[in-house]
Write an enzyme that holds these catalytic residues in place. Structure first.
Site, PDB file in Angstrom:
ATOM      1  N   SER A  70       3.451  -1.946  -0.609  1.00 36.67           N
ATOM      2  CA  SER A  70       2.622  -1.019   0.172  1.00 36.67           C
ATOM      3  C   SER A  70       1.269  -0.727  -0.469  1.00 36.67           C
ATOM      4  O   SER A  70       0.350  -0.277   0.216  1.00 36.67           O
ATOM      5  CB  SER A  70       3.367   0.304   0.376  1.00 36.67           C
ATOM      6  OG  SER A  70       3.682   0.902  -0.873  1.00 36.67           O
ATOM      7  N   ASP A 127      -1.042  10.221  -0.775  1.00 30.00           N
ATOM      8  CA  ASP A 127       0.267  10.666  -0.293  1.00 30.00           C
ATOM      9  C   ASP A 127       1.227  10.699  -1.487  1.00 30.00           C
ATOM     10  O   ASP A 127       0.786  10.524  -2.632  1.00 30.00           O
ATOM     11  CB  ASP A 127       0.757   9.794   0.869  1.00 30.00           C
ATOM     12  CG  ASP A 127       1.114   8.368   0.452  1.00 30.00           C
ATOM     13  OD1 ASP A 127       1.161   8.071  -0.755  1.00 30.00           O
ATOM     14  OD2 ASP A 127       1.371   7.533   1.353  1.00 30.00           O
ATOM     15  N   HIS A 184       0.920   6.897  -3.120  1.00 30.45           N
ATOM     16  CA  HIS A 184      -0.210   5.960  -3.104  1.00 30.45           C
ATOM     17  C   HIS A 184      -1.525   6.619  -3.490  1.00 30.45           C
ATOM     18  O   HIS A 184      -1.813   7.731  -3.061  1.00 30.45           O
ATOM     19  CB  HIS A 184      -0.326   5.341  -1.711  1.00 30.45           C
ATOM     20  CG  HIS A 184       0.917   4.648  -1.273  1.00 30.45           C
ATOM     21  ND1 HIS A 184       1.863   5.265  -0.473  1.00 30.45           N
ATOM     22  CD2 HIS A 184       1.399   3.419  -1.556  1.00 30.45           C
ATOM     23  CE1 HIS A 184       2.880   4.428  -0.281  1.00 30.45           C
ATOM     24  NE2 HIS A 184       2.614   3.306  -0.919  1.00 30.45           N
TER      25      HIS A 184
END
Length: 364
Positions: free
Chosen positions: A35, A325, A328
């Site tokens: 991600s 977040d 990340h």
């Protein structure tokens, strides 16, 4: 003498990038991993690992969610920007065809790891073995456009970024107490197993034609807001996850050195993303952040619980937060990391940084 040479090479790169052709004539860029580098492949999958709803993308040029796990640009986007290239499209995107394919492709998928059992809880994700299969498929597709020899050159001359490892700890070994992998392996044995499996992945990348590969280590996994929320009482980084990172990252660099020696060429560059992150995690104010503990978007302690959603707490200025977040980095933090990939000393990039690689390439 070495420092003077490094400075000279870095200066050369500035001239090279300034003069480099943009758009279709620029080199291709291929991205593999999780991600941290997924540009939206998971949008096209039935998976819970998604970033396709607001406020993701709030600072992206379109101000809309794109599938990037970021408020704006992620690491591949910023590398592309710095090199005057188009950021590669997600491989699964319908528009990634024809001329767009010649820019490369992003095969990354949120939730994946070095091991194919990592991220099983997210259901449908593109495990790294599948990403490599897609890379083979990509080359077949491009060969039908420009021929096998031109495709081989495109891939050989391309820049490649691969980011794996964090999920093998956070979403596998430490996912639940007494996970299957933690019952199977002690932590040191698990790390050795991961490194041996990662070597196979990198060797396969080489066999498929990659010749200029940036390999990132894990960041300080125990310091992200999600882990602070679950494992920290007073804001200290989670000890076991930091131990895992301290075992994994040096062994990754050693493996890359060994692989380069075996190949007789510096194909792989080890990016010490642990130290890149720790610079602003340990001293956020020095980089213009107000905090490196609290996520901009989230809820609960440190905004580290659950997902970033339209109902989450949202900071008004993302540039003041090291983390976007619970897991990340913010776009601003990503920019700091990319700067070190380009110009960082041997503490951050080994055997050399990207600027030095590209400067040397221009003279050969």
């Amino acid at each position: 003498m070495r420092k003077q040479l490094f400075t000279f090479l870095a200066s050369c790169l500035v001239l090279i990038i300034a003069a480099a052709p943009r758009g279709a004539e620029a080199r291709a860029f291929f991205v593999f991993g999780d991600s941290l580098v997924d540009n939206g492949n998971n949008n096209y999958l039935l998976t819970s690992a998604r970033a396709d709803s607001p406020p993701y993308g709030i600072d992206f040029p379109s101000h809309r969610p794109t599938g990037r796990f970021s408020n704006g640009l992620n690491i591949p986007d910023i590398i592309s920007e710095q090199m005057g290239m188009e950021s590669p499209l997600p491989y699964l995107a319908p528009e990634n065809k024809g001329q767009n394919l010649l820019n490369g492709a992003n095969f990354a998928s949120a939730g994946v790891g070095i091991l194919n059992d990592t991220g099983f809880q997210f259901l449908n994700i593109i495990h790294i073995t599948k990403q490599l299969e897609y890379f083979q498929q990509y080359q077949t597709r491009v060969s039908s456009q420009i021929g096998e020899e031109q495709t081989r050159q495109l891939v050989n001359q391309a820049l490649v970024l691969i980011t794996l490892g964090g999920n093998d700890f956070v979403n596998n070994y430490y996912l639940v107490p007494f996970s299957a992998r933690s019952r199977q392996f002690s932590l040191p044995d698990y790390v050795r197993y991961l490194i041996s499996e990662y070597r196979k992945v990198l060797t396969k990348l080489y066999d498929l034609g990659a010749r200029k590969v940036i390999v990132t280590g894990t960041g300080p996994m125990g310091c992200v807001p999600a882990e602070l929320a679950q494992r920290s009482r007073t804001g200290e980084c989670a000890v076991e996850l930091m131990r895992a990172a301290s075992l994994f990252n040096p062994q990754l660099t050693n493996m890359i050195n060994d692989l380069n020696n075996q190949l007789g060429s510096n194909v792989f560059m080890a990016a010490n993303t642990m130290d890149m992150h720790m610079d602003f995690v340990s001293n956020p104010q020095a980089f213009g952040f107000v905090t490196s503990k609290v996520a901009c978007c989230g809820q609960g302690p440190y905004n580290g619980i659950g997902l970033c959603t339209p109902l989450s707490n949202l900071c008004p200025n993302r540039d003041l937060y090291a983390f976007w977040d619970p897991f990340h980095p913010s776009e601003k933090a990503n920019r700091i990391i990319v700067q070190q990939i380009f110009t960082g000393s041997s503490k951050y990039m080994h055997p050399m940084n990207l600027s030095a690689v590209l400067a040397l390439e221009s003279w050969t």
